[in-house]
Design a protein around this motif. Structure first.
Motif, PDB file in Angstrom:
ATOM      1  N   ALA A  26      -8.792   0.498   8.715  1.00 14.99           N
ATOM      2  CA  ALA A  26      -8.964  -0.091  10.056  1.00 14.99           C
ATOM      3  C   ALA A  26      -8.186   0.690  11.107  1.00 14.99           C
ATOM      4  CB  ALA A  26      -8.525  -1.557  10.035  1.00 14.99           C
ATOM      5  N   GLN A  27      -7.002   1.141  10.760  1.00 14.06           N
ATOM      6  CA  GLN A  27      -6.187   1.934  11.677  1.00 14.06           C
ATOM      7  C   GLN A  27      -6.184   3.397  11.228  1.00 14.06           C
ATOM      8  OE1 GLN A  27      -2.286   0.226  11.942  1.00 14.06           O
ATOM      9  NE2 GLN A  27      -3.006  -1.663  12.897  1.00 14.06           N
ATOM     10  N   ILE A  28      -6.332   4.292  12.160  1.00 16.91           N
ATOM     11  CA  ILE A  28      -6.383   5.705  11.816  1.00 16.91           C
ATOM     12  C   ILE A  28      -5.057   6.194  11.271  1.00 16.91           C
ATOM     13  CG2 ILE A  28      -5.768   6.399  14.140  1.00 16.91           C
ATOM     14  CD1 ILE A  28      -8.147   8.199  11.693  1.00 16.91           C
ATOM     15  N   SER A  29      -3.938   5.613  11.748  1.00 20.89           N
ATOM     16  CA  SER A  29      -2.624   6.012  11.227  1.00 20.89           C
ATOM     17  C   SER A  29      -2.476   5.632   9.756  1.00 20.89           C
ATOM     18  CB  SER A  29      -1.515   5.361  12.064  1.00 20.89           C
ATOM     19  OG  SER A  29      -1.618   3.935  12.007  1.00 20.89           O
ATOM     20  N   THR A  30      -2.965   4.467   9.396  1.00 20.26           N
ATOM     21  CA  THR A  30      -2.901   4.055   7.987  1.00 20.26           C
ATOM     22  C   THR A  30      -3.759   4.961   7.118  1.00 20.26           C
ATOM     23  OG1 THR A  30      -2.553   1.766   8.683  1.00 20.26           O
ATOM     24  CG2 THR A  30      -3.275   2.137   6.411  1.00 20.26           C
ATOM     25  N   GLY A  31      -4.920   5.309   7.598  1.00 20.68           N
ATOM     26  CA  GLY A  31      -5.803   6.196   6.837  1.00 20.68           C
ATOM     27  C   GLY A  31      -5.199   7.572   6.640  1.00 20.68           C
ATOM     28  N   ASN A  83       7.912   3.575  16.057  1.00 20.46           N
ATOM     29  CA  ASN A  83       7.799   2.165  16.445  1.00 20.46           C
ATOM     30  C   ASN A  83       9.022   1.715  17.239  1.00 20.46           C
ATOM     31  OD1 ASN A  83       5.324   2.004  15.172  1.00 20.46           O
ATOM     32  ND2 ASN A  83       6.205   1.239  13.249  1.00 20.46           N
ATOM     33  N   GLU A  84      10.195   2.226  16.864  1.00 23.24           N
ATOM     34  CA  GLU A  84      11.395   1.857  17.603  1.00 23.24           C
ATOM     35  C   GLU A  84      11.361   2.398  19.025  1.00 23.24           C
ATOM     36  OE1 GLU A  84      14.634   3.281  15.348  1.00 23.24           O
ATOM     37  OE2 GLU A  84      14.441   1.777  13.743  1.00 23.24           O
ATOM     38  N   ALA A  85      10.812   3.584  19.221  1.00 20.03           N
ATOM     39  CA  ALA A  85      10.715   4.131  20.573  1.00 20.03           C
ATOM     40  C   ALA A  85       9.716   3.353  21.415  1.00 20.03           C
ATOM     41  CB  ALA A  85      10.317   5.607  20.507  1.00 20.03           C
ATOM     42  N   GLY A  86       8.632   2.929  20.816  1.00 22.84           N
ATOM     43  CA  GLY A  86       7.637   2.133  21.519  1.00 22.84           C
ATOM     44  C   GLY A  86       6.759   2.905  22.462  1.00 22.84           C
ATOM     45  N   ASN A  87       6.873   4.227  22.481  1.00 22.91           N
ATOM     46  CA  ASN A  87       6.054   5.022  23.402  1.00 22.91           C
ATOM     47  C   ASN A  87       4.632   5.208  22.890  1.00 22.91           C
ATOM     48  OD1 ASN A  87       8.291   5.367  25.090  1.00 22.91           O
ATOM     49  ND2 ASN A  87       8.977   7.187  23.927  1.00 22.91           N
ATOM     50  N   LEU A  88       4.450   5.195  21.574  1.00 23.60           N
ATOM     51  CA  LEU A  88       3.126   5.445  20.984  1.00 23.60           C
ATOM     52  C   LEU A  88       2.564   4.205  20.315  1.00 23.60           C
ATOM     53  CD1 LEU A  88       3.785   8.966  19.424  1.00 23.60           C
ATOM     54  CD2 LEU A  88       2.702   8.437  21.631  1.00 23.60           C
ATOM     55  N   GLY A  89       3.079   3.070  20.624  1.00 18.36           N
ATOM     56  CA  GLY A  89       2.581   1.839  20.033  1.00 18.36           C
ATOM     57  C   GLY A  89       3.231   1.585  18.689  1.00 18.36           C
ATOM     58  N   VAL A  90       2.595   0.756  17.907  1.00 17.52           N
ATOM     59  CA  VAL A  90       3.104   0.375  16.599  1.00 17.52           C
ATOM     60  C   VAL A  90       2.245   1.049  15.530  1.00 17.52           C
ATOM     61  CG1 VAL A  90       3.571  -1.517  15.020  1.00 17.52           C
ATOM     62  CG2 VAL A  90       3.951  -1.812  17.473  1.00 17.52           C
ATOM     63  N   TRP A  91       2.933   1.802  14.658  1.00 15.80           N
ATOM     64  CA  TRP A  91       2.226   2.480  13.582  1.00 15.80           C
ATOM     65  C   TRP A  91       2.435   1.747  12.263  1.00 15.80           C
ATOM     66  CZ3 TRP A  91       3.002   8.526  13.949  1.00 15.80           C
ATOM     67  CH2 TRP A  91       2.363   8.986  15.111  1.00 15.80           C
ATOM     68  N   ASN A  92       1.368   1.715  11.485  1.00 17.35           N
ATOM     69  CA  ASN A  92       1.448   1.198  10.119  1.00 17.35           C
ATOM     70  C   ASN A  92       0.820   2.248   9.199  1.00 17.35           C
ATOM     71  OD1 ASN A  92       1.785  -0.373   7.873  1.00 17.35           O
ATOM     72  ND2 ASN A  92      -0.021  -1.634   8.242  1.00 17.35           N
ATOM     73  N   PRO A  93       1.618   3.311   8.844  1.00 14.44           N
ATOM     74  CA  PRO A  93       1.003   4.481   8.207  1.00 14.44           C
ATOM     75  C   PRO A  93       0.606   4.267   6.752  1.00 14.44           C
ATOM     76  CG  PRO A  93       3.359   4.740   8.322  1.00 14.44           C
ATOM     77  CD  PRO A  93       3.047   3.451   9.024  1.00 14.44           C
ATOM     78  N   LEU A  94       1.158   3.277   6.074  1.00 18.13           N
ATOM     79  CA  LEU A  94       0.894   3.101   4.641  1.00 18.13           C
ATOM     80  C   LEU A  94       0.441   1.678   4.362  1.00 18.13           C
ATOM     81  CD1 LEU A  94       3.994   4.980   3.180  1.00 18.13           C
ATOM     82  CD2 LEU A  94       1.668   5.863   3.435  1.00 18.13           C
ATOM     83  N   ALA A  95      -0.593   1.578   3.545  1.00 18.63           N
ATOM     84  CA  ALA A  95      -1.088   0.248   3.177  1.00 18.63           C
ATOM     85  C   ALA A  95      -0.212  -0.398   2.108  1.00 18.63           C
ATOM     86  CB  ALA A  95      -2.527   0.355   2.687  1.00 18.63           C
ATOM     87  N   GLN A  96       0.547   0.421   1.360  1.00 16.21           N
ATOM     88  CA  GLN A  96       1.432  -0.080   0.307  1.00 16.21           C
ATOM     89  C   GLN A  96       2.825   0.531   0.496  1.00 16.21           C
ATOM     90  OE1 GLN A  96       0.393  -2.394  -1.755  1.00 16.21           O
ATOM     91  NE2 GLN A  96      -1.784  -2.285  -1.250  1.00 16.21           N
TER      92      GLN A  96
END
Length: 231
Positions: A198-203, A131-144
């Protein structure tokens, strides 16, 4: 050597039952041939040795004193009848050392919680770098957060320990049933986040943490149960 007829009167001995039958007037009930000699009576009893039956002293302990009965227990002649008159014992399942098993389950929960916390922290750290690099967008890998997964892992280990103990008491093969049940639950815990997030990274992140939680519960709990059995 010349052959001699066994009926030769010279060979007939009234005390010898083998030659007595050749004498005149012989009868099996004849007292002259059926009564044993005095020496025979002293050695074998009152002529009843031939009709005496071989009896196990343990069949009727009341007829023998304690010393004779105990001696009969160790007599090798009665080894074949050691289980005579006794009911076969039912096969019992070995008991479990409850304290040892409970300690193993608690430590499994600690290991599972630490593993879940560590993997969740690593995934979140990688997502923050991305997320800090910003090249791959914003990731939210964990729901908790990480601590939620740590507590969840600890509680799952306790539930797995209770499940294995119930299966041990109620099924003939607890390890097989336990692995099937927990394996199916792990598969569901991995697939559901991938499908419903909803997001594949979170899943993906949640599925990885669920897998890390399930593996120690699947492998360590049966091992703790086997080590706690008192054989």
């Amino acid at each position: 050597m010349s052959y001699r007829d066994p009926r030769d009167p010279r060979d007939q001995d009234p005390r010898d039952q083998g030659t007595a039958r050749y004498e005149a007037g012989y009868s099996p009930q004849s007292r002259a041939y059926s009564q044993p000699t005095d020496r025979y009576q002293q050695q074998y009893g009152d002529g009843q040795y031939g009709d005496q039956q071989y009896r196990d002293p343990r069949d009727n302990p009341a007829q023998y004193n304690a010393a004779q009965y105990n001696a009969a227990q160790s007599d090798p002649r009665y080894a074949g009848s050691a289980s005579y008159g006794k009911q076969p014992k039912q096969r019992q399942r070995p008991s479990i050392n409850a304290g040892l098993y409970a300690g193993g389950v608690v430590m499994t929960g600690v290991v599972t919680g630490l593993a879940a916390w560590l993997v969740a922290w690593i995934i979140r750290a990688i997502a923050q770098r991305v997320n800090e690099a910003g090249n791959l967008g914003v990731w939210n890998p964990l729901a908790q957060d990480e601590y939620w997964f740590a507590i969840t892992g600890f509680l799952c280990a306790l539930a797995g320990g209770a499940l294995w103990y119930v299966l041990y008491l109620t099924t003939p093969s607890p390890n097989q049933f336990y692995r099937w049940i927990v394996g199916l639950l792990i598969a569901a815990a991995v697939i559901i986040p991938l499908v419903l997030s909803a997001q594949i990274s979170t899943g993906i992140g949640t599925a990885v943490v669920h897998l890390v939680i399930g593996l120690p519960v699947l492998s360590l709990i049966p091992a703790m149960g086997e080590k706690s059995i008192q054989r």
